[in-house]
Motif scaffolding. Structure first.
Motif, PDB file in Angstrom:
ATOM      1  N   ASP A  12       0.825  -1.208   0.000  1.00 16.81           N
ATOM      2  CA  ASP A  12       0.000   0.000   0.000  1.00 16.81           C
ATOM      3  C   ASP A  12       0.859   1.258   0.000  1.00 16.81           C
ATOM      4  O   ASP A  12       0.481   2.281  -0.594  1.00 16.81           O
ATOM      5  CB  ASP A  12      -0.942  -0.010   1.210  1.00 16.81           C
ATOM      6  N   ARG A  17      -1.346   4.332  -1.069  1.00 17.73           N
ATOM      7  CA  ARG A  17      -2.582   4.164  -0.296  1.00 17.73           C
ATOM      8  C   ARG A  17      -2.280   4.242   1.196  1.00 17.73           C
ATOM      9  O   ARG A  17      -1.144   3.996   1.614  1.00 17.73           O
ATOM     10  CB  ARG A  17      -3.226   2.805  -0.614  1.00 17.73           C
ATOM     11  N   ARG A 144     -10.835  -4.898  -4.414  1.00 19.85           N
ATOM     12  CA  ARG A 144     -10.194  -3.704  -3.841  1.00 19.85           C
ATOM     13  C   ARG A 144      -9.457  -2.890  -4.901  1.00 19.85           C
ATOM     14  O   ARG A 144      -9.531  -1.658  -4.912  1.00 19.85           O
ATOM     15  CB  ARG A 144      -9.211  -4.118  -2.742  1.00 19.85           C
ATOM     16  N   PHE A 145      -8.752  -3.591  -5.783  1.00 18.33           N
ATOM     17  CA  PHE A 145      -7.848  -2.890  -6.681  1.00 18.33           C
ATOM     18  C   PHE A 145      -8.356  -2.736  -8.107  1.00 18.33           C
ATOM     19  O   PHE A 145      -7.671  -2.135  -8.938  1.00 18.33           O
ATOM     20  CB  PHE A 145      -6.485  -3.588  -6.682  1.00 18.33           C
TER      21      PHE A 145
END
Length: 408
Positions: A12, A17, A144-145
């Protein structure tokens, strides 16, 4: 003893992120050394310790070997001779197999940085197939991605299919399936979770009620996307946008239309009564996965009542009061908000309807507040008793809801 930051924290950080959890791996040490430094041991399967000051996790470098079927079928070895590369090799995806030393230098033996840059979810080694939970994790990471453009590598998708074909997925315990699903429903694009499961053939094993929706047609004038499975994907993503991170709303979105898979063929593409047909498969799915009671309770109301929410402006005030009662919305006002978030997602989860207004939600909230404003006190003051008070309150609430319909 060498300590490295590993896994999601490194990933991350490289993606820019927020870093939520910081996990570390310790190389060249045994349990006694960490205990001597005040670390607190946790975990039964392998040696994990909590830092005495930060509470962050520190795990001894370890290897694992398959010893049986399913998630628990592993033997672990942790000792000072295990190298960082050996520890990283047991991880699921290359983007999770990057380490950072205490000077900030990256250790990336399996090409995780390149896969981050290429936006690829790729397995580290063929040992990936030994843990069926990894299939769900890949699907969750896809959810999520996906907004960042990530996709599952072709060779990794082949391994996922192999896991399904070999029956590994059949050994997943319900609690793990639900835990990963719950997290996926709170991600930015939950539709990617379904697509990975479907492409790997796992959806029909784990969620047959959901898989059955694909290929079922709907009326094009209401659903330009036609396919019910595609509609479901769109509803899930709409729910994620409306209620970010809310897996309760996400579960309601996931299960709201299960009855459409049970529509008799000669009635297609109409789905009269699907909202009632959907209750049985919803209950079956929830029982199988041991879904929390509150998730099932609200999902069942969404399944039964979402069409009434869409028709709210046409309903009689008494019917609106019944709907509020079914939700227990007068005692628990937030339940109506979660219900309406799922219904709005259903409204917007259609091709070319992604930004539709939903005045029904404003009206139902006004109706809730109007009904809640009615109390027993004035009727008690009039000398009423027992059931007469309840009947008078109901009449007053119906009148108050009628007035709320035309309120600005």
């Amino acid at each position: 003893m060498d300590i490295y930051l590993v896994g999601g924290a490194v990933r991350d950080k490289l993606l820019g992120r927020p870093v939520v959890d910081r996990d570390h791996v310790v190389v060249g040490a045994g349990p006694d050394e960490l205990l001597a430094r005040g670390f607190k041991p946790v975990g039964k399967d392998f040696p994990v310790f909590l830092h005495p000051d930060t509470g962050e996790e520190y795990a001894l470098a370890r290897t694992e070997r398959k010893s049986g079927r399913g998630y628990h079928g592993f033997l672990f070895q942790a000792d000072p001779t295990i190298t960082l590369e050996q520890d990283l090799a047991r991880r699921d995806l290359t983007i999770n197999a990057i380490a950072e030393d205490q000077q900030g230098t990256l250790v990336d033996p399996y090409g995780g940085v390149a896969d981050l840059q290429a936006r690829v979810l790729r397995h580290v080694s063929n040992a990936f197939v030994e843990d069926p939970v990894r299939l769900l994790r890949v699907a969750r990471f896809a959810a999520r991605f996906a907004p960042l453009g990530f996709r599952v590598a072709d060779e990794t998708m082949e391994l996922l299919r192999q896991m399904v074909h070999d029956g590994e997925v059949n050994h997943l315990v319900p609690e793990r399936v639900w835990a990963e699903t719950r997290r996926a429903l709170g991600e930015a694009q939950p539709s990617a979770f379904l697509r990975v499961l479907r492409e790997s053939h796992a959806l029909r094993v784990l969620f047959p009620e959901v898989d059955a929706l694909y290929g079922v047609p709907q009326r094009a004038e209401y659903h330009p996307e036609i396919d019910t499975g595609i509609h479901l994907e769109m509803v899930l993503d709409a729910a994620a946008a409306i209620a970010p991170g809310d897996d309760l709303v996400g579960f309601c979105a996931l299960t709201h239309d299960l009855g459409k898979a049970l529509t008799p063929t000669d009635e297609l593409p109409r789905h009269i009564g699907h909202e009632l047909r959907g209750v049985a498969p919803l209950r079956g799915l929830a029982a199988r996965l041991k879904v929390p009671t509150e998730h099932l309770a609200l999902a069942e109301i969404v399944c039964r009542e979402h069409l009434n929410a869409h028709r709210a402006l046409e309903l009689k005030p008494a019917t609106v009061l019944r709907l509020l009662g079914a939700l227990d919305a007068l005692r628990r006002p937030q339940r109506l908000d979660a219900f309406l978030a799922a219904c709005l997602a259903d409204k917007r989860g259609r091709l070319d309807h992604e930004h539709d207004d939903y005045p029904q939600a404003d009206y139902l909230r006004r109706a809730r507040d109007a009904a809640n404003a009615i109390t027993a006190a004035p009727f008690v003051a009039q000398g009423m008793q027992g059931p007469a008070i309840g009947a008078a309150m109901e009449r007053a609430r119906i009148c108050s809801i009628a007035a709320a319909k035309t309120a600005p």
